[in-house]
Enzyme design. Structure first.
Site, mmCIF file in Angstrom:
data_model
loop_
_atom_site.group_PDB
_atom_site.id
_atom_site.type_symbol
_atom_site.label_atom_id
_atom_site.label_comp_id
_atom_site.label_asym_id
_atom_site.label_seq_id
_atom_site.Cartn_x
_atom_site.Cartn_y
_atom_site.Cartn_z
ATOM 1 N N LYS A 1 22.574 20.977 -2.074
ATOM 2 C CA LYS A 1 22.183 22.012 -3.041
ATOM 3 C C LYS A 1 22.693 23.379 -2.606
ATOM 4 O O LYS A 1 23.215 24.157 -3.416
ATOM 5 C CB LYS A 1 20.656 22.037 -3.174
ATOM 6 C CG LYS A 1 20.053 20.767 -3.739
ATOM 7 C CD LYS A 1 18.559 20.688 -3.458
ATOM 8 C CE LYS A 1 18.043 19.275 -3.701
ATOM 9 N NZ LYS A 1 16.725 19.034 -3.117
ATOM 10 N N LYS B 1 13.025 22.872 4.408
ATOM 11 C CA LYS B 1 12.846 21.424 4.506
ATOM 12 C C LYS B 1 11.484 21.165 5.152
ATOM 13 O O LYS B 1 10.845 22.074 5.662
ATOM 14 C CB LYS B 1 13.966 20.770 5.304
ATOM 15 C CG LYS B 1 14.250 21.400 6.646
ATOM 16 C CD LYS B 1 15.461 20.801 7.316
ATOM 17 C CE LYS B 1 16.748 21.214 6.660
ATOM 18 N NZ LYS B 1 17.432 20.124 5.970
ATOM 19 N N ARG B 2 11.062 19.933 5.094
ATOM 20 C CA ARG B 2 9.801 19.532 5.712
ATOM 21 C C ARG B 2 9.797 19.941 7.185
ATOM 22 O O ARG B 2 10.800 19.861 7.873
ATOM 23 C CB ARG B 2 9.658 18.020 5.563
ATOM 24 C CG ARG B 2 8.387 17.406 6.064
ATOM 25 C CD ARG B 2 8.274 15.986 5.517
ATOM 26 N NE ARG B 2 9.495 15.205 5.716
ATOM 27 C CZ ARG B 2 9.704 14.422 6.787
ATOM 28 N NH1 ARG B 2 8.802 14.332 7.735
ATOM 29 N NH2 ARG B 2 10.815 13.712 6.888
ATOM 30 N N THR C 1 19.374 16.519 1.455
ATOM 31 C CA THR C 1 19.902 16.905 0.140
ATOM 32 C C THR C 1 19.895 18.422 -0.018
ATOM 33 O O THR C 1 20.635 18.952 -0.855
ATOM 34 C CB THR C 1 19.108 16.255 -1.015
ATOM 35 O OG1 THR C 1 17.718 16.501 -0.844
ATOM 36 C CG2 THR C 1 19.373 14.760 -1.085
ATOM 37 N N LYS D 1 13.919 17.986 12.843
ATOM 38 C CA LYS D 1 14.715 18.877 11.985
ATOM 39 C C LYS D 1 15.013 20.203 12.687
ATOM 40 O O LYS D 1 15.827 20.985 12.229
ATOM 41 C CB LYS D 1 13.991 19.112 10.658
ATOM 42 C CG LYS D 1 13.887 17.841 9.814
ATOM 43 C CD LYS D 1 13.122 18.080 8.517
ATOM 44 C CE LYS D 1 12.911 16.800 7.718
ATOM 45 N NZ LYS D 1 14.145 16.290 7.085
ATOM 46 N N HIS E 1 14.920 5.066 4.194
ATOM 47 C CA HIS E 1 15.104 6.516 4.311
ATOM 48 C C HIS E 1 14.875 7.045 5.718
ATOM 49 O O HIS E 1 14.735 8.257 5.885
ATOM 50 C CB HIS E 1 14.157 7.250 3.362
ATOM 51 C CG HIS E 1 14.603 7.261 1.939
ATOM 52 N ND1 HIS E 1 15.520 8.149 1.437
ATOM 53 C CD2 HIS E 1 14.259 6.473 0.898
ATOM 54 C CE1 HIS E 1 15.712 7.921 0.153
ATOM 55 N NE2 HIS E 1 14.957 6.905 -0.205
#
Length: 804
Positions: A647, A535-536, A643, A541, A349
């Protein structure tokens, strides 16, 4: 599906409530009303659960066991009702009793069993495995407090215990008769038996009782009921005297107390290893015990059992399976190793080398002496076998034991028959860069399985308005075959349908706005663009790039108050790991910017910033249907898949994206005209790394607009910042902007201007939203799981009848 009338449900509910609480259901709290409803639903499906388990055993069906450090199932009531076909019956019955299903559902607590994408993916997969009629089960840890409960105090993240099990968990069943012993520490002496075979003798071990708690995973209207088994650490019966002090007893509790304990210190890393071995060992022992009831030859083990390890956290499954086969079942090394490799498969991952798990050899030796001996032998045989084929340099780069550390990814790859990435770009990077040495050795092991989501939760349940619209327009086949959503494309020019899509979105935005008003006291305009990044919190990110855009937009509006641009609400949801100092500084910055922007009267509500606390599945179900823009802005080549992008897309949000992870495949699905692409490509990023030609200070000095924004971090423009602003500024200028935010800044602003322009054209925007919904079906976890089953696990569906 379970056949039950509304009247029978009402009678059963009232009777059960009075039996449990000895007073009328109308006097009950929301939690009590939910507890009884959950218990009743569980009673309804127990027969199917038992029937499924018995069928698997009777037919000796091959079963897959999905090992994951985290699962993030979200509230399970509505999911179970939906999959059982009971939603309408229960909602009607409760209404006739004067209760509201949505309100009763609020009595359920979000299980704190995961962190973010990894855990939610595992839960989507559990749903899809059952719904595809496959025999597959989850294996993990029953955390007492889970990750942590996030609170903001003066804009800073504070971590509190998330006591989600305070009132128990109605869905789980404790199975004491399935408990096993997991051994830590002590010494291992290898001795010979009368036949001259070596066997281990353990001395002075610390034994922990692993007790399973089983939760059914309900298939979508097919009667299939798989199992999620989560293990709790306890003191073995009759051995309480060995745990004399409070400290010793606490050591047992800590194993299953919190998800991802702080591993910035020795004790934290030691606890992480304990957790990883605990659930790996308990799960493998449980599987072995089941296999032995089949009375089959050991050579058939891989024909009956598949074990999948989700990331490297369960990599100790490899030596643990070897240990049992060698030490307890008396197989030869060659037999055991062949079985182990054929049985185990591994999902990677991460692209980041620094994120690959490595544990100190001394820790593994002291905590797991026999396991270390087996790892050492796996490593020795690997080197011995590969040096003649690939030479010393390449072989030693793939060794499990290097530089005083056990490399868990290397162990997982060597000990498995399949290694998959989770998006096409991710898999390419693994093969070409991150795991290139292994790809040279084992090219046939590598494959791609792009992640997926379950539309059952993320549309059917989270967005009932959109569900009704889709049912009206394209029928209901999409519920069991999500690719049928593509039929919606035929209505891309139907003004009435486009208007209905806008109305559904507006209703969802009003719902979220009401939540924000109640929880945070912030008024937000539902007609504004809801710009979402959930998100985290991690530097790659690039939540920080989003913040720089907000500050730039703020400056433009200050300079030109009469600028024509739609209102925008920037919505963040994210937790930072407790020891991740930089990520926590970014959280403080976001909250400080929110204070600045939200309280500036000159803004006239043109910009608002909302950072929701304690982001999790239930909040996601509220935010995602309300989103207009989906921020997927990681540096190209850093995000494995994502993901939330899938969504949000499925709910009609338009993606603001770098060409990273699964964004590339979303782009292929919807095209340039239906999403916003910006920024460096992976190839350009790699070129900068190789040539060392990136100089962030030059960009800072040469771009007045960017310079102004960055200076706000350090010149007092943002109230409430202390060292955070300077540290973040230094990371971008002094330490050369590791994730290229400054390089992508102008491209990002240009893409955001296109969002403003398109949003003003309501028909165009709604058509783009429709096209995203229509193309989202291909990202169903049902299809992902079908590929896993056919290509890796070699499983076949047991349920052939159509799902309805």
């Amino acid at each position: 599906m379970i056949a039950i009338t509304s009247k029978q449900f009402k009678d059963d509910y009232v009777k059960m409530f009075e039996q449990v609480y000895a007073y009328n259901y109308q006097e009950g709290t929301r939690r009590e009303q939910f507890e009884v409803l959950g218990s009743l639903i569980k009673k309804y499906y127990m027969k199917d659960w038992k029937k499924t388990i018995e069928a698997y055993k009777e037919n000796k069906e091959k079963q897959v066991y999905y090992f994951s450090m985290e699962f993030l199932p979200g509230r399970m009531l509505k999911s179970n009702l939906w999959n059982l076909g009971l939603t309408s019956v229960v909602a009607t019955g409760l209404a006739e009793l004067g209760l509201d299903l949505d309100e009763v559902a609020e009595g359920e607590v979000d299980p704190a069993l995961g962190n973010g994408g990894l855990g939610r993916l595992a839960s989507c997969f559990m749903d899809s495995i059952a719904s595809n009629g496959l025999s597959g089960h989850g294996n993990g840890i029953r955390y007492r407090y889970g990750l942590f409960k996030q609170k903001f105090i003066d804009g800073y993240q504070i971590e509190l215990p998330e006591n989600w099990l305070r009132n128990g968990n109605v869905w789980e069943v404790r199975k004491e008769n399935k408990a096993v012993i997991v051994r830590f520490g002590g010494n291992v002496v290898m001795e010979q038996d009368e036949a001259g075979n070596l066997y281990p003798r353990y001395e002075h071990t610390r034994n922990i009782l692993a007790v399973p708690y089983d939760t059914p995973q309900v298939g979508f209207r097919n009667g299939n009921m798989n199992n999620l088994r989560l293990w709790s650490a306890e003191i073995p019966y009759g051995e309480e005297y060995l745990f004399r002090t409070e400290e010793e007893r606490d050591e047992v509790k800590q194993i299953t107390e919190v998800l991802y304990p702080d591993d910035s210190n020795y004790e934290g890393r030691r606890l992480r290893i304990k957790q990883e071995y605990f659930f790996s060992s308990a799960g493998v022992q449980s599987i072995i015990r089941y296999f032995k009831t089949l009375e089959e030859d050991w050579s058939l083990f891989p024909d009956k059992i598949a074990i999948h390890i989700n990331d490297t956290h369960p990599a100790l499954v490899v030596p643990e399976l070897m240990r049992i086969l060698l030490d307890e079942e008396g197989l030869s090394w060659e037999q055991a190793w062949e079985i182990t490799k054929k049985t185990i498969s591994y999902t990677n991952h991460t692209i980041l080398q620094e994120a690959m798990e490595r544990w100190n050899i001394e820790m593994i030796q002291s905590l797991l002496p026999r396991i270390y001996q087996i790892i050492e032998e796996i490593n020795r045989r690997h080197i011995e076998k590969k040096i003649p084929l690939y030479g010393e340099e390449l072989t030693y780069r793939t060794a499990i034991l290097q530089d005083g550390q056990v490399h868990m990814a290397n162990l997982a790859i060597i000990g498995s028959h399949s290694v998959n990435g989770v998006a096409r770009l991710h898999t390419d990077i693994l093969m070409e860069q991150t795991l290139r040495d292994f790809y040279i050795m084992y090219p046939n092991k590598f494959n791609n399985k792009t992640n997926g989501i379950t539309h059952r939760r993320w549309i059917h349940i989270a967005n009932p308005g959109l569900t009704r619209l889709l049912d009206d327009v394209i029928g209901e086949e999409w519920k069991s075959n999500p690719d049928e959503l593509k039929l919606l494309k035929a209505f891309a020019n139907d003004k009435e349908i486009l208007k209905r899509i806008e109305e559904v979105k507006l209703a969802n935005k009003k719902r979220f706005a009401a939540y924000v008003k109640e929880e945070k006291g912030i008024e937000i305009d539902p007609t504004a663009i809801f710009d979402v990044q959930i998100k985290r919190l991690h530097a790659y990110k690039r939540q920080l790039l989003n913040v720089l855009h907000i500050l730039d937009r703020y400056n433009q509006l200050k300079d030109q108050p009469d600028m024509t641009m739609p209102k925008r609400v920037f919505i963040f949801g994210a937790k930072a790991a407790p020891s991740y100092h930089y990520a926590k500084q970014i959280i403080k910055l976001i909250n400080a910017v929110a204070e600045l922007v939200n309280n500036d009267q000159e803004m006239k509500d043109q910009i608002k910033v909302v950072f929701v606390e304690n982001y999790g599945v239930s909040l996601a179900e509220l935010i995602i249907p309300a989103a207009d823009v989906s921020e997927q802005i990681s540096l190209a080549g850093k995000e494995a898949s994502g993901t939330s992008n899938m969504k949000l897309m499925a709910n009609g949000a338009l993606t603001m994206a770098t060409m990273d992870g699964a964004n590339i495949e979303i782009h292929e699905a919807v095209g340039n005209e239906n999403m916003y692409v910006f920024g460096l490509s992976n190839e350009e990023v790699q070129s900068y790394y190789e040539n060392h030609t990136y100089h962030s200070r030059n960009l800072y000095e040469g771009n007045p607009r960017l310079k102004r924004v960055l200076n706000m971090l350090i010149d007092g423009s943002i109230p409430g910042l202390h060292d955070e602003g300077q540290d973040i500024f230094d990371s971008l200028i002094k330490f050369n902007d590791e994730y290229f935010l400054l390089k992508d800044f102008d491209s990002y602003l240009q893409a955001q201007r296109h969002v403003d322009q398109d949003y003003l054209d309501r028909e165009k925007w709604n058509k783009m939203a429709l096209m995203n919904i229509a193309q989202s079906g291909r990202f169903s976890a049902d299809y992902t799981i079908q590929r896993y089953a056919e290509e890796i696990w070699l499983l076949h569906p047991r349920v052939a009848e159509a799902k309805s």
